[in-house]
Design a protein around this motif. Structure first.
Motif, PDB file in Angstrom:
ATOM      1  N   TYR A   7      -7.857   8.867   3.665  1.00 40.45           N
ATOM      2  CA  TYR A   7      -7.306   7.583   4.091  1.00 40.45           C
ATOM      3  C   TYR A   7      -6.483   7.857   5.329  1.00 40.45           C
ATOM      4  O   TYR A   7      -5.535   8.632   5.276  1.00 40.45           O
ATOM      5  CB  TYR A   7      -6.435   6.981   2.990  1.00 40.45           C
ATOM      6  CG  TYR A   7      -7.220   6.641   1.759  1.00 40.45           C
ATOM      7  CD1 TYR A   7      -7.985   5.488   1.714  1.00 40.45           C
ATOM      8  CD2 TYR A   7      -7.213   7.476   0.650  1.00 40.45           C
ATOM      9  CE1 TYR A   7      -8.715   5.161   0.593  1.00 40.45           C
ATOM     10  CE2 TYR A   7      -7.948   7.158  -0.486  1.00 40.45           C
ATOM     11  CZ  TYR A   7      -8.691   6.003  -0.505  1.00 40.45           C
ATOM     12  OH  TYR A   7      -9.418   5.680  -1.612  1.00 40.45           O
TER      13      TYR A   7
ATOM     14  N   ASN B  65      -4.654  -0.019  -4.616  1.00 40.48           N
ATOM     15  CA  ASN B  65      -5.045  -0.897  -3.514  1.00 40.48           C
ATOM     16  C   ASN B  65      -5.930  -0.182  -2.501  1.00 40.48           C
ATOM     17  O   ASN B  65      -6.813  -0.804  -1.896  1.00 40.48           O
ATOM     18  CB  ASN B  65      -3.810  -1.514  -2.862  1.00 40.48           C
ATOM     19  CG  ASN B  65      -3.326  -2.705  -3.668  1.00 40.48           C
ATOM     20  OD1 ASN B  65      -4.138  -3.404  -4.278  1.00 40.48           O
ATOM     21  ND2 ASN B  65      -2.024  -2.922  -3.693  1.00 40.48           N
ATOM     22  N   TYR B  66      -5.727   1.119  -2.309  1.00 41.24           N
ATOM     23  CA  TYR B  66      -6.641   1.863  -1.430  1.00 41.24           C
ATOM     24  C   TYR B  66      -8.037   1.928  -2.037  1.00 41.24           C
ATOM     25  O   TYR B  66      -9.035   1.820  -1.338  1.00 41.24           O
ATOM     26  CB  TYR B  66      -6.090   3.253  -1.110  1.00 41.24           C
ATOM     27  CG  TYR B  66      -5.235   3.223   0.133  1.00 41.24           C
ATOM     28  CD1 TYR B  66      -5.822   3.183   1.394  1.00 41.24           C
ATOM     29  CD2 TYR B  66      -3.854   3.177   0.047  1.00 41.24           C
ATOM     30  CE1 TYR B  66      -5.054   3.115   2.542  1.00 41.24           C
ATOM     31  CE2 TYR B  66      -3.070   3.116   1.195  1.00 41.24           C
ATOM     32  CZ  TYR B  66      -3.674   3.092   2.431  1.00 41.24           C
ATOM     33  OH  TYR B  66      -2.912   3.011   3.563  1.00 41.24           O
ATOM     34  N   ASP B  67      -8.097   2.093  -3.364  1.00 38.52           N
ATOM     35  CA  ASP B  67      -9.405   2.095  -4.033  1.00 38.52           C
ATOM     36  C   ASP B  67     -10.096   0.741  -3.854  1.00 38.52           C
ATOM     37  O   ASP B  67     -11.304   0.678  -3.631  1.00 38.52           O
ATOM     38  CB  ASP B  67      -9.250   2.408  -5.520  1.00 38.52           C
ATOM     39  CG  ASP B  67      -8.909   3.873  -5.756  1.00 38.52           C
ATOM     40  OD1 ASP B  67      -9.093   4.693  -4.823  1.00 38.52           O
ATOM     41  OD2 ASP B  67      -8.441   4.218  -6.860  1.00 38.52           O
TER      42      ASP B  67
ATOM     43  N   VAL C 149       0.805  -1.231   0.000  1.00 39.34           N
ATOM     44  CA  VAL C 149       0.000   0.000   0.000  1.00 39.34           C
ATOM     45  C   VAL C 149       0.834   1.276   0.000  1.00 39.34           C
ATOM     46  O   VAL C 149       0.323   2.341  -0.347  1.00 39.34           O
ATOM     47  CB  VAL C 149      -0.995   0.065   1.186  1.00 39.34           C
ATOM     48  CG1 VAL C 149      -2.161  -0.879   0.948  1.00 39.34           C
ATOM     49  CG2 VAL C 149      -0.308  -0.210   2.508  1.00 39.34           C
ATOM     50  N   GLU C 150       2.103   1.177   0.390  1.00 37.24           N
ATOM     51  CA  GLU C 150       2.956   2.366   0.403  1.00 37.24           C
ATOM     52  C   GLU C 150       4.393   1.958   0.190  1.00 37.24           C
ATOM     53  O   GLU C 150       4.809   0.906   0.665  1.00 37.24           O
ATOM     54  CB  GLU C 150       2.920   3.044   1.790  1.00 37.24           C
ATOM     55  CG  GLU C 150       1.726   3.877   2.082  1.00 37.24           C
ATOM     56  CD  GLU C 150       1.737   4.304   3.554  1.00 37.24           C
ATOM     57  OE1 GLU C 150       2.568   5.142   3.917  1.00 37.24           O
ATOM     58  OE2 GLU C 150       0.916   3.772   4.321  1.00 37.24           O
TER      59      GLU C 150
ATOM     60  N   SER D 236      -7.101   1.470  10.569  1.00 32.31           N
ATOM     61  CA  SER D 236      -7.163   2.143   9.272  1.00 32.31           C
ATOM     62  C   SER D 236      -8.621   2.411   8.925  1.00 32.31           C
ATOM     63  O   SER D 236      -9.469   1.537   9.090  1.00 32.31           O
ATOM     64  CB  SER D 236      -6.561   1.263   8.169  1.00 32.31           C
ATOM     65  OG  SER D 236      -5.187   1.064   8.399  1.00 32.31           O
TER      66      SER D 236
ATOM     67  N   THR E 263       2.075   6.193  -2.244  1.00 32.51           N
ATOM     68  CA  THR E 263       0.914   5.340  -1.997  1.00 32.51           C
ATOM     69  C   THR E 263       0.519   4.544  -3.234  1.00 32.51           C
ATOM     70  O   THR E 263       0.534   5.071  -4.339  1.00 32.51           O
ATOM     71  CB  THR E 263      -0.265   6.232  -1.561  1.00 32.51           C
ATOM     72  OG1 THR E 263       0.048   6.789  -0.289  1.00 32.51           O
ATOM     73  CG2 THR E 263      -1.559   5.450  -1.444  1.00 32.51           C
TER      74      THR E 263
ATOM     75  N   VAL F  33     -11.349   4.904   6.089  1.00 29.68           N
ATOM     76  CA  VAL F  33     -11.572   5.880   5.026  1.00 29.68           C
ATOM     77  C   VAL F  33     -12.808   6.669   5.403  1.00 29.68           C
ATOM     78  O   VAL F  33     -13.780   6.091   5.879  1.00 29.68           O
ATOM     79  CB  VAL F  33     -11.899   5.187   3.683  1.00 29.68           C
ATOM     80  CG1 VAL F  33     -11.838   6.191   2.535  1.00 29.68           C
ATOM     81  CG2 VAL F  33     -10.988   4.034   3.423  1.00 29.68           C
TER      82      VAL F  33
END
Lengths: 272, 272
Positions: free
Chosen positions: B236, B63-65, B52-53, B192, B59, B194
């Motif tokens: 995020y 993968n965050y999406d 993820v980072e 974590s 970033t 969002v």
């Protein structure tokens, strides 16, 4: 006027640079972003032109780090949709093409098109470099995936346009200048800055409250924690106003009191 | 136990996965991050393992999406330094090597080493794929730049270790699980989530004040403005506490009142 970019002739950065400045400028390609900033500092170019964000790949961290460490100022921004083109030597037809050469990212973005046409994907260092090689090798069964500018530069035919699947893939570029070479009249509609918060709980909120107080809309806000110092963050921020308005001036003055460090990166017209 | 990752055998993701889970698990490689999440949803794997980072590349937006759009939960994080290795067929010596095959990013990170040894950089799709090709072709003058796990998997010799210039290049990975397959006992040290702010000036500060009020230190904070809606942001965020403490529970309850949308991605032990 000489403008520095990262890449070789025909790179997407060069195409965006021409769209922004027009074709009368001289574009100068460098091997790395760092070299673009060095050439700017050494007066080998008048302005630098670098990507900072892409809708697929996110923030170009390296260029933000350079904006923070180098003495320069943002004077404009520009947005460009990335549109991939299939390029081949003169006379080739799409039915003949067996292999497409390009950067892995571009090949991935055109996977559907390549599958439909039964074209094998062959990875190369960059898109424009692949186009140059296709021109040098002059084989009728090989094509490059690159910008349409490469057709003109390397004397290739355009066999297909817009062959990428994601039609919203857009990159944001910044124009950077030396402090002794700033444009005389600049329309200030947007401001970029970096700040580092102080080392206490809520330091972050105290900084952001200032933008709220003066009704400055943040169009970008990205933070990186400083791992050794809890509660401390480096912030990359854009807001929707020039620094020549009362609210922005007041906000910056208060931010300088509240944050541990503030660096104004520039105030410039909104790009399109 | 089957763990999904993106890449082919020997990819850095697989090495990180083995370091995290141990060698007794079965690793399953997929062509894209999306396929890893699909395989997780379809029960073809027990857990997904995705980057993820990265300290150089920033970033991994994709993968965050996926974390936002898919039904799954983060149950752990893992950090791994990316250490590049020069790999060649048995019996080759470093003096014989004329060309190194790898992904353009890896080649760039090892530019100094390649220059010193007068080795030409040859771009390939990925690091592990380059190692597999080197093993298949078995030429004494070609090597791959890849993880040391590739030496074992493809039967190659390690000619040089740690050949990259940037010694701090680190990737953060997340372990994701289906809601019906969560570990029974999980140490919650980090959370974590969002959230999307409401559509008014200062909406952002109102959300962040909640973390300040409950003294929750944000170890990650990244926002993307929603271009059509000024003042609205997708955030995020990670904070330094599990959701099983009073302050975190209260903060989440208040955030749900204040933000337009909140999605908890998971609460899990701190990685090292």
């Amino acid at each position: 006027m000489r403008i520095g970019f990262q890449g070789i002739r025909g790179a997407y950065s060069e195409l965006a640079l021409y769209r922004h400045f027009g074709r009368s400028v001289e574009s100068v390609g460098f091997g790395s972003f760092e070299e673009v900033f060095e050439a700017l500092a050494d007066r080998r170019v008048d302005f630098g032109f670098v990507p900072v964000e892409n809708t697929i790949a996110g923030t170009v961290v390296e260029n933000y780090d350079l904006l923070l460490s180098q003495e320069c100022r943002i004077i404009a921004e520009a947005f460009m949709k990335i549109r991939h083109t299939l390029l081949a030597p003169h006379g080739a037809s799409i039915g003949q093409i067996r292999a497409a050469w390009s950067h892995p990212h571009a090949l991935k973005q055109c996977r559907e098109f390549l599958r439909q046409h039964r074209i094998e994907a062959v990875p190369k260092y960059d898109t424009a470099g692949a186009a140059r090689m296709i021109a040098d090798e002059n084989r009728p069964d090989c094509a490059a995936i690159a910008s349409e500018l490469c057709a003109e530069i390397y004397g290739l035919d355009i066999l297909a346009k817009d062959i990428h699947s994601n039609k919203t893939n857009t990159t944001r570029f910044l124009v950077v200048a030396r402090h002794d070479n700033l444009p005389e009249k600049i329309v200030c509609e947007k401001t970029s800055l970096v700040f580092i918060t102080r080392h206490y709980p809520g330091a972050l909120v105290d900084c952001l409250k200032i933008f709220q107080k003066y009704a400055l809309n943040l169009t970008k806000l990205e933070s990186r924690p400083i791992p050794e110092n809890p509660w401390e963050y480096v912030f990359y921020t854009d807001f929707d106003s020039g620094t020549d308005t009362g609210p922005a001036r007041n906000a910056l003055a208060e931010l300088r009191e509240t944050a541990r460090f503030v660096k104004l990166l520039g105030s410039y017209p909104k790009g399109s």
